[in-house]
Each structure stands twice: as C-alpha cells, then as structure tokens.
Design a protein around this motif. Sequence first.
Motif, mmCIF file in Angstrom:
data_model
loop_
_atom_site.group_PDB
_atom_site.id
_atom_site.type_symbol
_atom_site.label_atom_id
_atom_site.label_comp_id
_atom_site.label_asym_id
_atom_site.label_seq_id
_atom_site.Cartn_x
_atom_site.Cartn_y
_atom_site.Cartn_z
ATOM 1 N N ARG A 116 0.837 -1.212 0.000
ATOM 2 C CA ARG A 116 0.000 0.000 0.000
ATOM 3 C C ARG A 116 0.865 1.251 0.000
ATOM 4 O O ARG A 116 0.579 2.215 -0.708
ATOM 5 N N GLY A 117 1.928 1.254 0.795
ATOM 6 C CA GLY A 117 2.802 2.426 0.865
ATOM 7 C C GLY A 117 3.465 2.717 -0.470
ATOM 8 O O GLY A 117 3.529 3.872 -0.909
ATOM 9 N N GLN A 118 3.954 1.665 -1.122
ATOM 10 C CA GLN A 118 4.591 1.844 -2.427
ATOM 11 C C GLN A 118 3.576 2.290 -3.474
ATOM 12 O O GLN A 118 3.854 3.179 -4.284
ATOM 13 N N ALA A 119 2.411 1.668 -3.460
ATOM 14 C CA ALA A 119 1.364 2.039 -4.413
ATOM 15 C C ALA A 119 0.896 3.468 -4.175
ATOM 16 O O ALA A 119 0.643 4.214 -5.132
ATOM 17 N N LYS A 120 0.805 3.858 -2.920
ATOM 18 C CA LYS A 120 0.377 5.217 -2.584
ATOM 19 C C LYS A 120 1.346 6.242 -3.172
ATOM 20 O O LYS A 120 0.925 7.239 -3.759
ATOM 21 N N ARG A 121 2.646 5.990 -3.044
ATOM 22 C CA ARG A 121 3.633 6.917 -3.613
ATOM 23 C C ARG A 121 3.499 6.982 -5.133
ATOM 24 O O ARG A 121 3.584 8.058 -5.733
ATOM 25 N N ALA A 122 3.273 5.841 -5.765
ATOM 26 C CA ALA A 122 3.106 5.812 -7.223
ATOM 27 C C ALA A 122 1.853 6.581 -7.636
ATOM 28 O O ALA A 122 1.881 7.383 -8.575
ATOM 29 N N VAL A 123 0.755 6.343 -6.933
ATOM 30 C CA VAL A 123 -0.514 7.031 -7.235
ATOM 31 C C VAL A 123 -0.338 8.533 -7.079
ATOM 32 O O VAL A 123 -0.778 9.323 -7.929
ATOM 33 N N GLN A 124 0.310 8.958 -5.993
ATOM 34 C CA GLN A 124 0.499 10.391 -5.769
ATOM 35 C C GLN A 124 1.371 11.024 -6.850
ATOM 36 O O GLN A 124 1.108 12.147 -7.283
ATOM 37 N N ALA A 125 2.400 10.309 -7.308
ATOM 38 C CA ALA A 125 3.252 10.832 -8.381
ATOM 39 C C ALA A 125 2.466 10.974 -9.681
ATOM 40 O O ALA A 125 2.565 11.996 -10.377
ATOM 41 N N LEU A 126 1.675 9.962 -10.015
ATOM 42 C CA LEU A 126 0.859 10.018 -11.236
ATOM 43 C C LEU A 126 -0.198 11.107 -11.133
ATOM 44 O O LEU A 126 -0.459 11.829 -12.101
ATOM 45 N N GLY A 157 0.040 13.822 -9.440
ATOM 46 C CA GLY A 157 0.736 15.101 -9.591
ATOM 47 C C GLY A 157 0.965 15.452 -11.047
ATOM 48 O O GLY A 157 0.801 16.609 -11.446
ATOM 49 N N LEU A 158 1.331 14.457 -11.851
ATOM 50 C CA LEU A 158 1.484 14.693 -13.289
ATOM 51 C C LEU A 158 0.166 15.146 -13.902
ATOM 52 O O LEU A 158 0.110 16.130 -14.649
ATOM 53 N N ALA A 159 -0.904 14.409 -13.592
ATOM 54 C CA ALA A 159 -2.221 14.722 -14.164
ATOM 55 C C ALA A 159 -2.708 16.096 -13.726
ATOM 56 O O ALA A 159 -3.211 16.879 -14.542
ATOM 57 N N ASP A 160 -2.552 16.400 -12.440
ATOM 58 C CA ASP A 160 -3.005 17.697 -11.939
ATOM 59 C C ASP A 160 -2.175 18.841 -12.490
ATOM 60 O O ASP A 160 -2.639 19.975 -12.565
ATOM 61 N N GLY A 161 -0.943 18.550 -12.898
ATOM 62 C CA GLY A 161 -0.076 19.550 -13.519
ATOM 63 C C GLY A 161 -0.338 19.732 -15.004
ATOM 64 O O GLY A 161 0.328 20.511 -15.664
ATOM 65 N N GLY A 162 -1.293 18.953 -15.532
ATOM 66 C CA GLY A 162 -1.657 19.087 -16.934
ATOM 67 C C GLY A 162 -0.903 18.168 -17.874
ATOM 68 O O GLY A 162 -1.088 18.244 -19.086
ATOM 69 N N SER A 163 -0.058 17.323 -17.337
ATOM 70 C CA SER A 163 0.698 16.392 -18.188
ATOM 71 C C SER A 163 -0.102 15.129 -18.433
ATOM 72 O O SER A 163 -0.751 14.616 -17.524
ATOM 73 N N PRO A 164 -0.027 14.591 -19.647
ATOM 74 C CA PRO A 164 -0.676 13.305 -19.881
ATOM 75 C C PRO A 164 0.098 12.203 -19.145
ATOM 76 O O PRO A 164 1.305 12.314 -18.954
ATOM 77 N N VAL A 165 -0.605 11.164 -18.730
ATOM 78 C CA VAL A 165 0.024 10.045 -18.041
ATOM 79 C C VAL A 165 -0.015 8.847 -18.983
ATOM 80 O O VAL A 165 -1.086 8.362 -19.335
ATOM 81 N N ALA A 166 1.151 8.409 -19.392
ATOM 82 C CA ALA A 166 1.276 7.291 -20.335
ATOM 83 C C ALA A 166 1.664 6.016 -19.583
ATOM 84 O O ALA A 166 2.088 6.066 -18.421
ATOM 85 N N ASP A 167 1.522 4.881 -20.264
ATOM 86 C CA ASP A 167 1.915 3.606 -19.666
ATOM 87 C C ASP A 167 3.365 3.654 -19.166
ATOM 88 O O ASP A 167 3.669 3.107 -18.107
ATOM 89 N N ALA A 168 4.243 4.312 -19.911
ATOM 90 C CA ALA A 168 5.647 4.391 -19.515
ATOM 91 C C ALA A 168 5.812 5.110 -18.172
ATOM 92 O O ALA A 168 6.685 4.759 -17.378
ATOM 93 N N ASP A 169 4.978 6.103 -17.898
ATOM 94 C CA ASP A 169 5.022 6.803 -16.606
ATOM 95 C C ASP A 169 4.635 5.860 -15.476
ATOM 96 O O ASP A 169 5.211 5.918 -14.392
ATOM 97 N N VAL A 170 3.672 5.018 -15.738
ATOM 98 C CA VAL A 170 3.185 4.090 -14.719
ATOM 99 C C VAL A 170 4.230 3.027 -14.447
ATOM 100 O O VAL A 170 4.486 2.662 -13.301
ATOM 101 N N ARG A 171 4.852 2.533 -15.497
ATOM 102 C CA ARG A 171 5.873 1.476 -15.327
ATOM 103 C C ARG A 171 7.052 2.011 -14.564
ATOM 104 O O ARG A 171 7.689 1.389 -13.794
#
Length: 80
Positions: free
Chosen positions: A54-64, A66-80
Amino acid sequence: MSSRPPEFLPLSDDAVRAVAGPGGRHAALIEDAFKVLLETPGGGVSLAGDARGRGQAKRAVQALAGLADGGSPVADADVR
C-alpha cells in the motif's frame, strides 16, 4: 489481500482518470507491481493490501496524480 481496511486517497477527477488509465490499464499495472487492490469509487482511489505494498502504491498514485493535476498526460511508460 490484507484484513486491514482499505486506505482512501482523495484525488481530483483528472487524477483518478489518469491513475486508472484507459480501460483500467494503469490501475492493473499498479496492482501487479505492488500486489494491492486499487479501486476508483469516486473522488479518489482505494488501496487494499499489506502495509508495504500500500505504501509503495500510494507513492506511485500520488506521483501520477501530480502529473495529471499539472496538466501532463500520463502514459503507460510513466506508470511502469
């Protein structure tokens, strides 16, 4: 999964869509990587699993998010 209750992370609608990804693909990648259950009940995401995952996933979710809220598209490569 863990017997602990899921952790809910409130997110913007754009961030929820980015974290879930097209057809739920991003959520599936996160679930597989961290051995968690990620659900999008509305207004955010719910994470269930052991504390470490959960802790690791939470950090990943928050990073993604942040990208989305900043207006950046989120691609599969960002998730990986």
